[in-house]
Scaffold this motif. Structure first.
Motif, PDB file in Angstrom:
ATOM      1  N   PRO A 196     -13.277 -26.912   6.937  1.00 25.42           N
ATOM      2  CA  PRO A 196     -14.029 -27.057   7.743  1.00 25.42           C
ATOM      3  C   PRO A 196     -14.279 -28.861   7.937  1.00 25.42           C
ATOM      4  O   PRO A 196     -13.841 -29.658   7.052  1.00 25.42           O
ATOM      5  CB  PRO A 196     -15.469 -26.638   7.096  1.00 25.42           C
ATOM      6  N   THR A 197     -14.971 -29.000   9.097  1.00 25.37           N
ATOM      7  CA  THR A 197     -15.214 -30.520   9.468  1.00 25.37           C
ATOM      8  C   THR A 197     -16.368 -30.642  10.445  1.00 25.37           C
ATOM      9  O   THR A 197     -16.534 -29.563  11.179  1.00 25.37           O
ATOM     10  CB  THR A 197     -13.851 -31.052  10.282  1.00 25.37           C
ATOM     11  N   PHE A 198     -17.131 -31.725  10.236  1.00 26.76           N
ATOM     12  CA  PHE A 198     -18.270 -31.956  11.445  1.00 26.76           C
ATOM     13  C   PHE A 198     -17.768 -32.262  12.582  1.00 26.76           C
ATOM     14  O   PHE A 198     -18.675 -32.220  13.648  1.00 26.76           O
ATOM     15  CB  PHE A 198     -18.923 -33.061  10.520  1.00 26.76           C
ATOM     16  N   ASP A 199     -16.497 -32.496  12.711  1.00 24.43           N
ATOM     17  CA  ASP A 199     -15.948 -33.300  14.195  1.00 24.43           C
ATOM     18  C   ASP A 199     -16.153 -32.615  15.370  1.00 24.43           C
ATOM     19  O   ASP A 199     -16.481 -32.939  16.525  1.00 24.43           O
ATOM     20  CB  ASP A 199     -14.524 -33.521  13.843  1.00 24.43           C
ATOM     21  N   GLY A 200     -16.129 -30.875  15.107  1.00 25.19           N
ATOM     22  CA  GLY A 200     -16.159 -30.189  16.405  1.00 25.19           C
ATOM     23  C   GLY A 200     -17.456 -29.774  16.836  1.00 25.19           C
ATOM     24  O   GLY A 200     -17.684 -29.059  17.863  1.00 25.19           O
ATOM     25  N   LEU A 201     -18.416 -30.168  15.956  1.00 26.92           N
ATOM     26  CA  LEU A 201     -19.993 -29.905  16.329  1.00 26.92           C
ATOM     27  C   LEU A 201     -20.405 -30.946  17.490  1.00 26.92           C
ATOM     28  O   LEU A 201     -20.393 -32.184  17.310  1.00 26.92           O
ATOM     29  CB  LEU A 201     -20.948 -29.724  15.223  1.00 26.92           C
ATOM     30  N   PRO A 202     -21.355 -30.444  18.482  1.00 29.74           N
ATOM     31  CA  PRO A 202     -21.856 -31.148  19.480  1.00 29.74           C
ATOM     32  C   PRO A 202     -23.122 -32.279  18.966  1.00 29.74           C
ATOM     33  O   PRO A 202     -24.384 -32.026  19.230  1.00 29.74           O
ATOM     34  CB  PRO A 202     -22.288 -30.635  20.642  1.00 29.74           C
ATOM     35  N   ILE A 203     -23.013 -32.796  17.621  1.00 29.16           N
ATOM     36  CA  ILE A 203     -24.084 -33.407  17.178  1.00 29.16           C
ATOM     37  C   ILE A 203     -24.502 -34.865  17.933  1.00 29.16           C
ATOM     38  O   ILE A 203     -23.591 -35.358  18.415  1.00 29.16           O
ATOM     39  CB  ILE A 203     -23.416 -33.903  15.553  1.00 29.16           C
ATOM     40  N   LEU A 204     -25.690 -34.900  18.109  1.00 29.65           N
ATOM     41  CA  LEU A 204     -26.233 -35.957  18.974  1.00 29.65           C
ATOM     42  C   LEU A 204     -26.266 -37.283  18.324  1.00 29.65           C
ATOM     43  O   LEU A 204     -26.779 -37.513  17.180  1.00 29.65           O
ATOM     44  CB  LEU A 204     -27.803 -35.562  19.650  1.00 29.65           C
ATOM     45  N   LYS A 205     -26.015 -38.411  19.080  1.00 29.23           N
ATOM     46  CA  LYS A 205     -26.681 -39.628  19.189  1.00 29.23           C
ATOM     47  C   LYS A 205     -27.668 -40.036  20.073  1.00 29.23           C
ATOM     48  O   LYS A 205     -27.330 -40.054  21.327  1.00 29.23           O
ATOM     49  CB  LYS A 205     -25.410 -40.674  18.783  1.00 29.23           C
ATOM     50  N   THR A 206     -29.222 -40.027  19.599  1.00 25.57           N
ATOM     51  CA  THR A 206     -30.005 -39.862  20.749  1.00 25.57           C
ATOM     52  C   THR A 206     -30.416 -41.246  21.237  1.00 25.57           C
ATOM     53  O   THR A 206     -30.605 -41.439  22.691  1.00 25.57           O
ATOM     54  CB  THR A 206     -31.268 -39.325  20.203  1.00 25.57           C
ATOM     55  N   TRP A 207     -30.581 -42.220  20.469  1.00 25.33           N
ATOM     56  CA  TRP A 207     -31.008 -43.599  21.133  1.00 25.33           C
ATOM     57  C   TRP A 207     -30.030 -44.758  20.931  1.00 25.33           C
ATOM     58  O   TRP A 207     -29.267 -44.620  20.087  1.00 25.33           O
ATOM     59  CB  TRP A 207     -32.311 -43.970  20.210  1.00 25.33           C
ATOM     60  N   VAL A 208     -30.131 -45.367  21.517  1.00 26.00           N
ATOM     61  CA  VAL A 208     -29.172 -46.611  21.622  1.00 26.00           C
ATOM     62  C   VAL A 208     -28.991 -47.205  20.193  1.00 26.00           C
ATOM     63  O   VAL A 208     -28.071 -47.733  19.866  1.00 26.00           O
ATOM     64  CB  VAL A 208     -29.416 -47.612  22.503  1.00 26.00           C
ATOM     65  N   GLY A 209     -30.274 -47.405  19.550  1.00 20.47           N
ATOM     66  CA  GLY A 209     -30.233 -48.103  18.025  1.00 20.47           C
ATOM     67  C   GLY A 209     -29.894 -47.452  17.027  1.00 20.47           C
ATOM     68  O   GLY A 209     -29.823 -47.736  15.853  1.00 20.47           O
ATOM     69  N   ASP A 210     -29.740 -46.078  17.173  1.00 23.31           N
ATOM     70  CA  ASP A 210     -29.248 -45.059  16.136  1.00 23.31           C
ATOM     71  C   ASP A 210     -28.306 -45.439  15.578  1.00 23.31           C
ATOM     72  O   ASP A 210     -27.174 -45.925  16.287  1.00 23.31           O
ATOM     73  CB  ASP A 210     -29.268 -43.548  16.603  1.00 23.31           C
TER      74      ASP A 210
END
Length: 392
Positions: free
Chosen positions: A44-58
């Motif tokens: 398993p890996t986290f790479d395939g999930l559509p995980i968000l970066k929401t804000w420019v400063g995140d």
């Protein structure tokens, strides 16, 4: 269900059996397989999930609506909590569980034993289970049982493949692993529900050891930022659901509101049916000693003729029934929400209580209470009849 008194005598107990039977239907039911076990990943890996970066400063991508399952190392009571998780790489995330959260408490108990704590990140599933993960249920109540109580039927659970935990069988995705309390990493900044970026702090690391999911899983997530956003509506459901529990301990409470603009931990408004002097402060102190309400920064207490859901009505009560010197209570050096951007120290700040109830002579109010302006029944009837005549 928040309360079931046990009656005296055998006959009384027998009469309670139907209620006990209904309660048993809410308990979780272990099954050998379910929708979430359809696909088991070997690497398993986290790479395939559509995980968000929401804000420019995140600082990076964050999981923002994962239910983190842990089990109390001593009692075995299971917990679900929503903690943000910053992606480090394909196998690691940083687990942002704050000191006051049960997942962190479970981890500290394991740390004292020199152990890592098994944990599972649950993505998606039945609404009652998602709600259970967010809801501040009483200490010692198994979150899986609470989910069954909410939906009036127990959830099905399956065992994880690589760790000793059960997870909801109807979840979309389950990410298995463990949290190492000794492996601390810098987490953040992250645009949070206060409307500010939270500063960088160290939190423990979750290591991914296994994963399973439905055949076509849906990735459940949310956007977090300055209120009012999506989480406001979940917060309103929690507010309504837990009013009966508050009333169980404080029967004088008529209604309770946590305005979304106050990010829920910032402010709460309580209306009471007042019957003795000092009762508003009694309610404040009691609620500040109740579970997650201990982190609420400001309480405003009003009479039962004030609509706590109408902020204009609340402001009217504050400005006409509260005297700043007499009715303002400030308590220093109290626990605060970790995310509070105003507290002078992380996790430590002050509380503000405003007693906006009408004061009585027993409370030293020697003036005559002025009559409140209201519409009389005759005028109300005339207006209503005119509106009805014109079909409005």
């Amino acid at each position: 269900m928040t309360r079931m008194d046990m009656p005296p005598g055998l006959l009384g107990k027998l009469k309670k059996l139907p209620q006990l039977s209904k309660m048993s239907e809410s308990f979780p039911k272990p099954v050998s397989s379910g929708p979430v076990t359809k696909v088991v990943q070997k690497n398993p890996t986290f790479d395939g999930l559509p995980i968000l970066k929401t804000w420019v400063g995140d600082a990076g991508r964050f999981i923002t609506l994962g239910l983190v399952a842990t089990r109390h190392p001593e009692t075995g009571v299971r917990n679900l909590g929503v903690y943000r998780m910053q992606i480090v790489d394909g196998q690691h995330v940083i687990m942002h569980w704050q000191k006051h959260k049960r997942g962190a408490q479970h981890s500290e108990i394991s740390k004292a034993k020199g152990e890592r704590i098994p944990a599972a990140i649950i993505i998606g599933g039945e609404p009652s289970t998602v709600f259970s993960g967010i809801a501040p249920v009483p200490e010692g109540l198994d979150k899986y049982l609470f989910s069954g109580i909410v939906r009036k039927k127990g959830i099905s659970t399956v065992r994880c493949k690589t760790i000793d935990l059960e997870v909801p069988a109807n979840a979309e995705i389950v990410l298995e692993g463990y949290v190492d309390p000794a492996d601390l990493r810098d987490e953040g900044p992250f645009g949070d529900h206060t409307g500010y970026y939270t500063p960088v702090e160290q939190y423990p690391t979750f290591t991914l050891t296994g994963a399973m999911h439905r055949e076509n899983p849906v990735y459940l997530t949310t956007v977090v930022g300055k209120p009012i956003l999506e989480d406001a509506y979940v917060g309103k459901v929690i507010e309504r659901s837990f009013l009966p529990l508050i009333q169980m301990f404080h029967p004088e409470v008529v209604d309770f509101a946590m305005p979304a603009a106050g990010w829920f931990q910032g402010m709460a408004i309580i209306s009471i049916k007042k019957s003795y002097p000092g009762q508003a402060k009694k309610v404040m102190m009691g609620l500040w000693g109740t579970g997650q309400l201990a982190l609420t920064k400001m309480f405003i207490v009003v009479d039962d003729d004030v609509d706590v859901q109408d902020i204009n009505d609340v402001i009217w009560a504050i400005t006409t029934r509260a005297d700043p010197a007499r009715d303002t209570t400030i308590i220093n050096n109290t626990p605060t929400d970790t995310l509070d951007p105003a507290s002078p120290l992380v996790n430590l700040g002050s509380k503000l209580g405003i007693d906006a109830t009408q004061k009585t002579i027993q409370e030293g109010f020697t003036r005559e209470v002025q009559e409140k302006v209201t519409v009389d029944d005759r005028t109300r009837g005339l207006v209503d009849s005119r509106w009805s005549t014109y079909g409005l």
